[in-house]
Write a protein that holds these residues in place. Structure first.
Motif, PDB file in Angstrom:
ATOM      1  N   ILE A 160      -0.356   1.376  11.631  1.00 59.98           N
ATOM      2  CA  ILE A 160       0.968   1.530  11.009  1.00 59.98           C
ATOM      3  C   ILE A 160       0.984   0.844   9.649  1.00 59.98           C
ATOM      4  O   ILE A 160       1.472   1.399   8.658  1.00 59.98           O
ATOM      5  CB  ILE A 160       2.060   0.954  11.928  1.00 59.98           C
ATOM      6  N   LEU A 161       0.419  -0.361   9.583  1.00 59.51           N
ATOM      7  CA  LEU A 161       0.361  -1.085   8.315  1.00 59.51           C
ATOM      8  C   LEU A 161      -0.486  -0.333   7.298  1.00 59.51           C
ATOM      9  O   LEU A 161      -0.134  -0.260   6.107  1.00 59.51           O
ATOM     10  CB  LEU A 161      -0.213  -2.484   8.551  1.00 59.51           C
ATOM     11  N   PHE A 162      -1.589   0.233   7.755  1.00 59.42           N
ATOM     12  CA  PHE A 162      -2.459   1.012   6.882  1.00 59.42           C
ATOM     13  C   PHE A 162      -1.714   2.214   6.299  1.00 59.42           C
ATOM     14  O   PHE A 162      -1.815   2.509   5.100  1.00 59.42           O
ATOM     15  CB  PHE A 162      -3.691   1.476   7.664  1.00 59.42           C
ATOM     16  N   LEU A 163      -0.950   2.906   7.137  1.00 56.46           N
ATOM     17  CA  LEU A 163      -0.216   4.089   6.686  1.00 56.46           C
ATOM     18  C   LEU A 163       0.931   3.714   5.750  1.00 56.46           C
ATOM     19  O   LEU A 163       1.174   4.395   4.743  1.00 56.46           O
ATOM     20  CB  LEU A 163       0.320   4.866   7.892  1.00 56.46           C
ATOM     21  N   LYS A 166      -0.507   2.677   2.465  1.00 59.51           N
ATOM     22  CA  LYS A 166      -1.431   3.681   1.927  1.00 59.51           C
ATOM     23  C   LYS A 166      -2.814   3.086   1.653  1.00 59.51           C
ATOM     24  O   LYS A 166      -3.460   3.401   0.651  1.00 59.51           O
ATOM     25  CB  LYS A 166      -0.855   4.311   0.658  1.00 59.51           C
ATOM     26  N   GLY A 167      -3.219   2.210   2.546  1.00 62.98           N
ATOM     27  CA  GLY A 167      -4.553   1.632   2.467  1.00 62.98           C
ATOM     28  C   GLY A 167      -4.676   0.419   1.581  1.00 62.98           C
ATOM     29  O   GLY A 167      -5.762  -0.160   1.485  1.00 62.98           O
ATOM     30  N   ARG A 168      -3.574  -0.007   0.947  1.00 60.51           N
ATOM     31  CA  ARG A 168      -3.665  -1.165   0.058  1.00 60.51           C
ATOM     32  C   ARG A 168      -3.592  -2.485   0.831  1.00 60.51           C
ATOM     33  O   ARG A 168      -4.097  -3.495   0.368  1.00 60.51           O
ATOM     34  CB  ARG A 168      -2.545  -1.116  -0.983  1.00 60.51           C
ATOM     35  N   GLY A 169      -2.935  -2.490   1.977  1.00 59.74           N
ATOM     36  CA  GLY A 169      -2.792  -3.724   2.732  1.00 59.74           C
ATOM     37  C   GLY A 169      -3.778  -3.851   3.887  1.00 59.74           C
ATOM     38  O   GLY A 169      -3.954  -4.941   4.434  1.00 59.74           O
TER      39      GLY A 169
END
Length: 247
Positions: A160-163, A166-169
């Motif tokens: 969920i964090l990745f989405l 958008k891959g920045r976190g």
């Protein structure tokens, strides 16, 4: 003497982990060519490959060209020997012993690869997955239900964090890494690992920013903190959870 032999086997395995850590990210085979100096390409002899002792005897230099050999090689050997010894003491002769040793080796490999290259190779995660299936079939150490729940609660929050970022976190490798770890640890320890990884990573990130070693635009690998949190959960997770519930 059992402790000595367990530690010795661990250092030998650690020597092989060094090969994996170096070769996998650059696409080299871990089998061929045999161990050689990265500077002069001389093939290393058995006396050059004794874990820890060879590095000390050679004063951290290649026997053939005198180029420096990174301290990481004996450190990984010592770390893996410590992993084997500590796990043997903590778990004893139990079905979890082999599973935790396999998981521990995977954690060590991914920690150093992520630190160097900011990647968590799929081949290492696939090995962890295949090893888990084989261990569960022949040395069942955890229920399938607990494993699948562990993978779910470990990977989904990071996904969920990745989405959302958008891959920045968060990288996709971190999501898969946490999923494989969850299979081995189950849902309770997986949740604890996730929680601890954010705390450890956050503290370290703040220290790097405060000391200006890194700035806000620099990438910081998250895999090592997942690995460290998983180690803590493996050995002390049940005690930590019991302590927390008793508050």
């Amino acid at each position: 003497m059992d402790f000595f032999y367990v530690f010795l086997v661990g250092t030998i395995i650690g020597s092989f982990l060094n090969v994996i850590i170096y070769r996998i990210p650059i696409g080299e085979s871990i089998i061929s060519p045999p161990s050689h100096c990265g500077n002069c390409d001389s093939r290393l002899r058995p006396l050059d490959l004794i874990p820890i002792l060879s590095w000390i005897a050679l004063k951290g230099k290649c026997r053939y060209c005198s180029s420096k050999i990174s301290y990481r090689y004996p450190f990984v050997e010592l770390l893996t020997g410590g992993l084997f010894l500590f796990t043997y003491i903590a778990v004893g002769i139990d079905q979890k012993l082999v599973a935790y040793l396999v998981l521990g080796c995977m954690l060590i490999i991914n920690t150093f690869i992520d630190m160097d290259h900011f990647i968590l190779p799929n081949i290492i995660l696939l090995f962890g997955l295949i090893a888990f299936v084989l261990l569960t079939v022949f040395l069942p150490f955890i229920s399938w239900r607990d494993s699948f729940l562990g993978a779910f609660v470990g990977a989904v929050p990071l996904l969920i964090l990745f989405l959302l970022t958008k891959g920045r976190g968060m990288g996709p490798g971190d999501v898969k890494f946490m999923g494989v770890i969850g299979l081995y640890l189950g849902w309770k320890l997986s949740l604890l690992t996730l929680f601890l990884s954010f705390i450890l990573g956050g503290i370290f990130g703040i220290l790097l920013l405060a000391t200006r070693i890194k700035d806000k635009t620099d990438a910081i690998p998250f895999g090592p903190w997942i690995a460290l949190a998983a180690f803590i959960s493996m050995y002390w997770g049940s005690d930590i959870i019991s302590w927390y519930l008793g508050l």
